[in-house]
Motif scaffolding. Structure first.
Motif, PDB file in Angstrom:
ATOM      1  N   ARG A  23       7.068  -8.358 -13.917  1.00 29.17           N
ATOM      2  CA  ARG A  23       7.630  -7.139 -13.344  1.00 29.17           C
ATOM      3  C   ARG A  23       7.106  -5.946 -14.116  1.00 29.17           C
ATOM      4  O   ARG A  23       7.075  -5.947 -15.338  1.00 29.17           O
ATOM      5  N   THR A  24       6.728  -4.953 -13.373  1.00 34.08           N
ATOM      6  CA  THR A  24       6.302  -3.708 -13.994  1.00 34.08           C
ATOM      7  C   THR A  24       7.112  -2.578 -13.405  1.00 34.08           C
ATOM      8  O   THR A  24       7.458  -2.599 -12.223  1.00 34.08           O
ATOM      9  N   ILE A  25       7.419  -1.630 -14.216  1.00 32.98           N
ATOM     10  CA  ILE A  25       8.181  -0.467 -13.761  1.00 32.98           C
ATOM     11  C   ILE A  25       7.242   0.728 -13.792  1.00 32.98           C
ATOM     12  O   ILE A  25       6.667   1.055 -14.829  1.00 32.98           O
ATOM     13  N   VAL A  26       7.092   1.351 -12.649  1.00 35.00           N
ATOM     14  CA  VAL A  26       6.214   2.499 -12.518  1.00 35.00           C
ATOM     15  C   VAL A  26       7.085   3.716 -12.268  1.00 35.00           C
ATOM     16  O   VAL A  26       7.933   3.707 -11.385  1.00 35.00           O
ATOM     17  N   VAL A  27       6.863   4.744 -13.043  1.00 34.72           N
ATOM     18  CA  VAL A  27       7.627   5.974 -12.870  1.00 34.72           C
ATOM     19  C   VAL A  27       6.822   6.908 -11.994  1.00 34.72           C
ATOM     20  O   VAL A  27       5.690   7.256 -12.326  1.00 34.72           O
ATOM     21  N   ASP A  28       7.400   7.290 -10.863  1.00 34.25           N
ATOM     22  CA  ASP A  28       6.742   8.211  -9.940  1.00 34.25           C
ATOM     23  C   ASP A  28       7.184   9.617 -10.316  1.00 34.25           C
ATOM     24  O   ASP A  28       8.326  10.006 -10.082  1.00 34.25           O
ATOM     25  N   ASN A  29       6.280  10.374 -10.923  1.00 28.36           N
ATOM     26  CA  ASN A  29       6.637  11.714 -11.388  1.00 28.36           C
ATOM     27  C   ASN A  29       6.528  12.788 -10.315  1.00 28.36           C
ATOM     28  O   ASN A  29       6.875  13.932 -10.550  1.00 28.36           O
ATOM     29  N   SER A  30       6.014  12.420  -9.141  1.00 25.08           N
ATOM     30  CA  SER A  30       5.943  13.414  -8.070  1.00 25.08           C
ATOM     31  C   SER A  30       7.358  13.657  -7.559  1.00 25.08           C
ATOM     32  O   SER A  30       8.077  12.738  -7.220  1.00 25.08           O
ATOM     33  N   LYS A  31       7.733  14.913  -7.539  1.00 21.44           N
ATOM     34  CA  LYS A  31       9.096  15.249  -7.156  1.00 21.44           C
ATOM     35  C   LYS A  31       9.122  15.725  -5.713  1.00 21.44           C
ATOM     36  O   LYS A  31       8.259  16.459  -5.273  1.00 21.44           O
ATOM     37  N   ASN A  32      10.124  15.293  -5.015  1.00 23.03           N
ATOM     38  CA  ASN A  32      10.347  15.730  -3.649  1.00 23.03           C
ATOM     39  C   ASN A  32      11.150  17.025  -3.706  1.00 23.03           C
ATOM     40  O   ASN A  32      12.069  17.158  -4.503  1.00 23.03           O
ATOM     41  N   ASP A  33      10.819  17.965  -2.842  1.00 25.92           N
ATOM     42  CA  ASP A  33      11.534  19.244  -2.859  1.00 25.92           C
ATOM     43  C   ASP A  33      12.990  19.097  -2.445  1.00 25.92           C
ATOM     44  O   ASP A  33      13.822  19.931  -2.779  1.00 25.92           O
ATOM     45  N   ASN A  34      13.316  18.035  -1.732  1.00 30.62           N
ATOM     46  CA  ASN A  34      14.682  17.876  -1.215  1.00 30.62           C
ATOM     47  C   ASN A  34      15.688  17.476  -2.282  1.00 30.62           C
ATOM     48  O   ASN A  34      16.802  17.964  -2.308  1.00 30.62           O
ATOM     49  N   ASP A  35      15.303  16.555  -3.165  1.00 32.98           N
ATOM     50  CA  ASP A  35      16.303  16.077  -4.124  1.00 32.98           C
ATOM     51  C   ASP A  35      16.017  16.470  -5.569  1.00 32.98           C
ATOM     52  O   ASP A  35      16.939  16.641  -6.347  1.00 32.98           O
ATOM     53  N   TYR A  63      14.898  14.635  -7.975  1.00 32.48           N
ATOM     54  CA  TYR A  63      15.149  13.560  -8.925  1.00 32.48           C
ATOM     55  C   TYR A  63      13.884  12.750  -9.138  1.00 32.48           C
ATOM     56  O   TYR A  63      13.053  12.605  -8.250  1.00 32.48           O
ATOM     57  N   GLU A  64      13.761  12.184 -10.326  1.00 31.22           N
ATOM     58  CA  GLU A  64      12.644  11.328 -10.649  1.00 31.22           C
ATOM     59  C   GLU A  64      12.897   9.953 -10.039  1.00 31.22           C
ATOM     60  O   GLU A  64      13.999   9.419 -10.118  1.00 31.22           O
ATOM     61  N   ARG A  65      11.881   9.365  -9.429  1.00 32.58           N
ATOM     62  CA  ARG A  65      12.044   8.077  -8.773  1.00 32.58           C
ATOM     63  C   ARG A  65      11.389   6.993  -9.610  1.00 32.58           C
ATOM     64  O   ARG A  65      10.276   7.153 -10.104  1.00 32.58           O
ATOM     65  N   VAL A  66      12.054   5.852  -9.731  1.00 34.43           N
ATOM     66  CA  VAL A  66      11.521   4.709 -10.456  1.00 34.43           C
ATOM     67  C   VAL A  66      11.318   3.593  -9.450  1.00 34.43           C
ATOM     68  O   VAL A  66      12.217   3.259  -8.683  1.00 34.43           O
ATOM     69  N   THR A  67      10.131   3.007  -9.431  1.00 39.80           N
ATOM     70  CA  THR A  67       9.842   1.906  -8.513  1.00 39.80           C
ATOM     71  C   THR A  67       9.410   0.704  -9.329  1.00 39.80           C
ATOM     72  O   THR A  67       8.814   0.834 -10.398  1.00 39.80           O
ATOM     73  N   ASP A  68       9.699  -0.488  -8.834  1.00 41.43           N
ATOM     74  CA  ASP A  68       9.307  -1.682  -9.563  1.00 41.43           C
ATOM     75  C   ASP A  68       8.307  -2.544  -8.786  1.00 41.43           C
ATOM     76  O   ASP A  68       7.775  -3.489  -9.303  1.00 41.43           O
ATOM     77  N   VAL A  69       8.041  -2.222  -7.519  1.00 39.63           N
ATOM     78  CA  VAL A  69       7.047  -2.965  -6.745  1.00 39.63           C
ATOM     79  C   VAL A  69       6.225  -1.983  -5.922  1.00 39.63           C
ATOM     80  O   VAL A  69       6.673  -0.879  -5.627  1.00 39.63           O
ATOM     81  N   LYS A  70       5.025  -2.414  -5.543  1.00 35.18           N
ATOM     82  CA  LYS A  70       4.197  -1.579  -4.679  1.00 35.18           C
ATOM     83  C   LYS A  70       4.681  -1.710  -3.247  1.00 35.18           C
ATOM     84  O   LYS A  70       5.148  -2.771  -2.824  1.00 35.18           O
ATOM     85  N   TYR A  71       4.547  -0.659  -2.507  1.00 38.90           N
ATOM     86  CA  TYR A  71       4.923  -0.662  -1.100  1.00 38.90           C
ATOM     87  C   TYR A  71       3.851  -1.376  -0.303  1.00 38.90           C
ATOM     88  O   TYR A  71       2.660  -1.101  -0.451  1.00 38.90           O
ATOM     89  N   GLU A  72       4.250  -2.319   0.531  1.00 41.13           N
ATOM     90  CA  GLU A  72       3.309  -3.028   1.394  1.00 41.13           C
ATOM     91  C   GLU A  72       3.805  -2.913   2.820  1.00 41.13           C
ATOM     92  O   GLU A  72       4.968  -3.152   3.107  1.00 41.13           O
ATOM     93  N   GLU A  73       2.897  -2.579   3.703  1.00 40.91           N
ATOM     94  CA  GLU A  73       3.231  -2.474   5.127  1.00 40.91           C
ATOM     95  C   GLU A  73       3.343  -3.886   5.694  1.00 40.91           C
ATOM     96  O   GLU A  73       2.492  -4.739   5.462  1.00 40.91           O
ATOM     97  N   ILE A  74       4.377  -4.125   6.448  1.00 40.17           N
ATOM     98  CA  ILE A  74       4.551  -5.426   7.089  1.00 40.17           C
ATOM     99  C   ILE A  74       3.819  -5.400   8.426  1.00 40.17           C
ATOM    100  O   ILE A  74       4.088  -4.545   9.268  1.00 40.17           O
ATOM    101  N   LYS A  75       2.918  -6.343   8.577  1.00 36.79           N
ATOM    102  CA  LYS A  75       2.115  -6.383   9.805  1.00 36.79           C
ATOM    103  C   LYS A  75       2.754  -7.352  10.791  1.00 36.79           C
ATOM    104  O   LYS A  75       3.200  -8.426  10.413  1.00 36.79           O
ATOM    105  N   ASP A  76       2.767  -6.949  12.046  1.00 38.65           N
ATOM    106  CA  ASP A  76       3.349  -7.810  13.089  1.00 38.65           C
ATOM    107  C   ASP A  76       2.434  -8.926  13.482  1.00 38.65           C
ATOM    108  O   ASP A  76       1.310  -8.938  13.565  1.00 38.65           O
TER     109      ASP A  76
END
Length: 104
Positions: free
Chosen positions: A77-89, A91-104
């Motif tokens: 497991r790796t923890i990646v800190v996403d420092n890009s901030k969204n203007d809406n919230d 807050y700093e986001r922490v993710t632990d997995v890469k996003y993968e698109e689910i293919k039909d």
């Protein structure tokens, strides 16, 4: 006569001063009695339910089923800190997995 009136006055004064303490002590005693009575009823009900459940047959025998041997799976497991901030919230986001698109 004056001494008798003074003694009666002192006794009445003590009675009115000590009465709240006696009332509080009586209330505490009454609550303790109700509490112990409640738990006695709970224990009796539990015993009755236990006796009722003891008469029921089991759905499965102890000989049915099988033992399953479990194996620990090592997961990296790796923890990646996403420092890009969204203007809406903001807050700093922490993710632990890469996003993968689910293919039909």
């Amino acid at each position: 006569m004056l001494k008798l009136l003074f003694i009666i006055f002192i006794l009445l004064l003590l009675f009115y001063l000590l009465r709240p303490f006696f009332n509080a002590a009586f209330s505490v005693h009454k609550m303790q009695k109700q509490y112990s009575e409640m738990w006695r009823k709970v224990q009796e009900d539990a015993q009755q339910r236990g006796n009722r459940n003891a008469r029921r047959r089991k759905v499965f025998d102890s000989s049915e089923g099988e033992y399953v041997d479990f194996e620990e799976v090592a997961e990296e497991r790796t923890i990646v800190v996403d420092n890009s901030k969204n203007d809406n919230d903001g807050y700093e986001r922490v993710t632990d997995v890469k996003y993968e698109e689910i293919k039909d």
